[in-house]
Enzyme design. Structure first.
Site, PDB file in Angstrom:
ATOM      1  N   ASP A  17      33.555  35.862  42.234  1.00 28.41           N
ATOM      2  CA  ASP A  17      33.066  34.680  42.726  1.00 28.41           C
ATOM      3  C   ASP A  17      33.007  34.081  41.979  1.00 28.41           C
ATOM      4  OD1 ASP A  17      30.446  36.007  40.748  1.00 28.41           O
ATOM      5  OD2 ASP A  17      29.247  34.069  41.629  1.00 28.41           O
TER       6      ASP A  17
ATOM      7  N   GLU B 269      27.824  36.976  41.044  1.00 28.38           N
ATOM      8  CA  GLU B 269      27.133  36.652  39.089  1.00 28.38           C
ATOM      9  C   GLU B 269      27.157  35.490  39.176  1.00 28.38           C
ATOM     10  OE1 GLU B 269      28.023  36.748  35.554  1.00 28.38           O
ATOM     11  OE2 GLU B 269      29.291  35.712  36.892  1.00 28.38           O
TER      12      GLU B 269
END
Ligand SMILES: *[C@@H]1O[C@H](CO)[C@@H](O)[C@H](O)[C@H]1NC(C)=O
Ligand SMILES: *[C@@H]1O[C@H](CO)[C@@H](O)[C@H](O)[C@H]1NC(C)=O
Ligand SMILES: *[C@@H]1O[C@H](CO)[C@@H](O)[C@H](O)[C@H]1NC(C)=O
Length: 508
Positions: free
Chosen positions: A131, A195
């Protein structure tokens, strides 16, 4: 001899002795940097990546997925799904290889297991995340999800943070698997998908899965972190690679003062707002003390000292003497201040309900980032003593202890292996431990190893740090090639029981 004369001569002797120690340390302090054979394009094990090569095309495609995370559990599931599907299709041989087992975890994260032939060698873990944070296209020179190449730089959100890690590891693993040789030491590759917002779904699920399978110990972990720095550390002309050996902790603290509402025509002598403002003021005027000398930053400066220009070299080689001065100088710059101490940011202040009513309560929030040599409790106690007013109620609403400090000695396998791999790819660049001031997914894996090395294979110059989570994030084609080779060397170098001999490029 008069007493005055005697005192003067003793003082002179002491000063001379101090001076001698300073000079001796300045010129004799050494750090062990094994002389390493650097990579050359002609080496058998060099992965060459040019502008219009397949690896660059794959990297660009991965960057075009808008895998944006906004807040905990709020991330772009469709784009993540597409990216995972793309990865699975882009490396067909890797995903068919008998040596590499892959699985999709928690719908959007990826875990690869590479079994080792020697079960007495503890496996290690390579991490990255799929991400990215949002980007505002109006402030960019290029489309943040276009992955356009401009003057040899690929521009896109995620180039630095951290898709060059994801795709770099995959290219290296693809090259590794293509040779069809089982490694002696096994390893895992884990790509979390959230994350940027805490990793509660991705990294946490992967960690739980490994735990369920009985994985209790990892030799070491490598995740994103500090980088290669050019012209950023004062006194260092040459490039430096820093490996984060700890992460700062955090505490979110609420400060609250309650009063009685009443008409503002008859105010109490002190308002809730005034009491809280004074408390906040005291906190800002009294930052927690410098911890220089107690955390990884000490190693950063001492190990780099021999390569610094002279005044810096003398000062950094003698922190035992110059610590107070150095601390003061470092405190003047927020980015360096954050490395040497716990910082306290007052981020919110809410009070009052109406212009003619005494504020019934006032609330402020403080975000502490805690130095690795301190604890959450110590900082809360510190706040209490500085505020020194029982009317201010202090409540911790969330916290995380600083991470343990990873081993970084001359005989510590993980540290030396990462360090030597950096020095092979970036020809003999000086490497030292450092403190990571942000946080990543590594918190979810600490139960399996404290030897976490936070390093991103990114080359930074003075105007680059602001691109990180900022505008015009980019990476050069050459840097990407280095990143891929870094991960490949890391895999090869980790595949041994001991630090030496180091892999010498003569073979795959
Ligand atoms: C994964 O997908 C399943 C089925 O759509 C869903 O029930 C589950 O909540 C998803 N898990 C995550 C972490 O998104
Ligand atoms: C496995 O590794 C250990 C070192 O931990 C070594 O002593 C042993 O010889 C290795 N076994 C094989 C079969 O290579
Ligand atoms: C690599 O580093 C070594 C040792 O510092 C040096 O002798 C050599 O010239 C360097 N090679 C290149 C290509 O810069």
């Amino acid at each position: 001899m008069s007493i005055v004369k005697r005192i003067i001569s003793i003082a002179t002797l002491i000063i001379a002795a101090i001076f001698a120690v300073v000079v001796i340390r300045t010129f004799t302090l050494q750090t062990r940097q094994l002389d390493i054979k650097e990579c050359k394009k002609s080496d058998l094990d060099f992965i060459e990546i040019s502008h219009d090569s397949k690896p660059i095309e794959r990297f660009q495609k991965a960057l075009r997925f808008q895998t944006i995370s906004r807040q905990a559990f709020d991330y772009n599931r469709d784009e993540l799904k597409s990216l995972v599907d793309y990865i699975l299709s882009a490396f067909p041989d890797l995903h068919k290889s008998n040596l590499v087992q892959h699985e999709v975890v928690a719908n959007y994260s990826l875990l690869y297991t590479i079994k080792g032939s020697n079960s007495s060698l503890t496996p290690y873990l390579l991490m990255a995340h799929l991400d990215v944070v949002p980007a505002d296209p109006s402030k960019w020179e290029a489309d943040p999800f276009g992955a356009e190449i401009i003057n040899n730089f690929i521009y896109a959100r995620g180039t630095i943070d951290f898709k060059h890690g994801v795709m770099g590891i995959l290219e290296a693993l693809n090259f590794y698997a293509a040779q069809g040789r089982q490694p002696e030491r096994g390893f895992y590759v884990a790509f979390g998908h959230d994350e940027e917002v805490g990793g509660q779904d991705g990294a946490k699920s992967i960690s739980d899965l490994l735990w369920e399978r009985g994985v209790r110990k990892l030799e070491f972990i490598v995740d994103e972190g500090l980088t290669l720095l050019n012209g950023i550390i004062p006194g260092m002309k040459d490039q430096v690679g820093l490996i984060g050996t700890s992460e700062k902790g955090q505490a979110y603290v609420e400060l609250k003062v309650e009063g009685t509402p009443g008409h503002s025509s008859m105010p109490p002598p002190e308002s809730t707002i005034g009491i809280l403002a004074a408390a906040v003021h005291r906190l800002e005027r009294n930052p927690p003390p410098s911890m220089l000398g107690y955390g990884p930053e000490t190693q950063t400066f001492e190990q780099l000292a021999p390569y610094m220009s002279l005044p810096f070299r003398m000062v950094m080689s003698n922190l035992w003497l110059f610590k107070p001065v150095v601390s003061w100088v470092m405190s003047q710059k927020p980015s360096i201040n954050a490395v040497i101490r716990t910082v306290s940011a007052v981020t919110m202040f809410n009070a009052g309900i109406k212009i003619n009513v005494n504020a019934p309560e006032a609330i402020a929030y403080v975000n502490h980032r805690i130095h690795p040599a301190q604890t959450v409790q110590e900082i809360i106690d510190y706040d209490r003593s500085i505020i020194n007013d029982d009317r201010v109620k202090i409540r911790v609403i969330g916290s995380m202890e600083p991470h343990p400090i990873a081993a970084s000695g001359d005989t510590d396998f993980g540290y030396q292996t990462v360090k030597n791999s950096i020095r092979q790819v970036w020809n003999n660049t000086y490497v030292a431990p450092g403190t990571m001031i942000g946080n990543t997914d590594t918190k979810h894996y600490l139960r399996m190893s404290h030897n976490v090395y936070r390093f991103s294979p990114t080359v930074m110059f003075p105007d680059d740090p602001q691109r990180f989570h900022g505008d015009n994030e980019r990476i050069s084609v050459k840097n990407y090639e280095q990143a891929v080779n870094f991960y490949y060397h890391l895999m090869v170098n980790s595949n041994k029981a001991s630090i030496e001999p180091i892999h010498n490029h003569g073979e795959l």
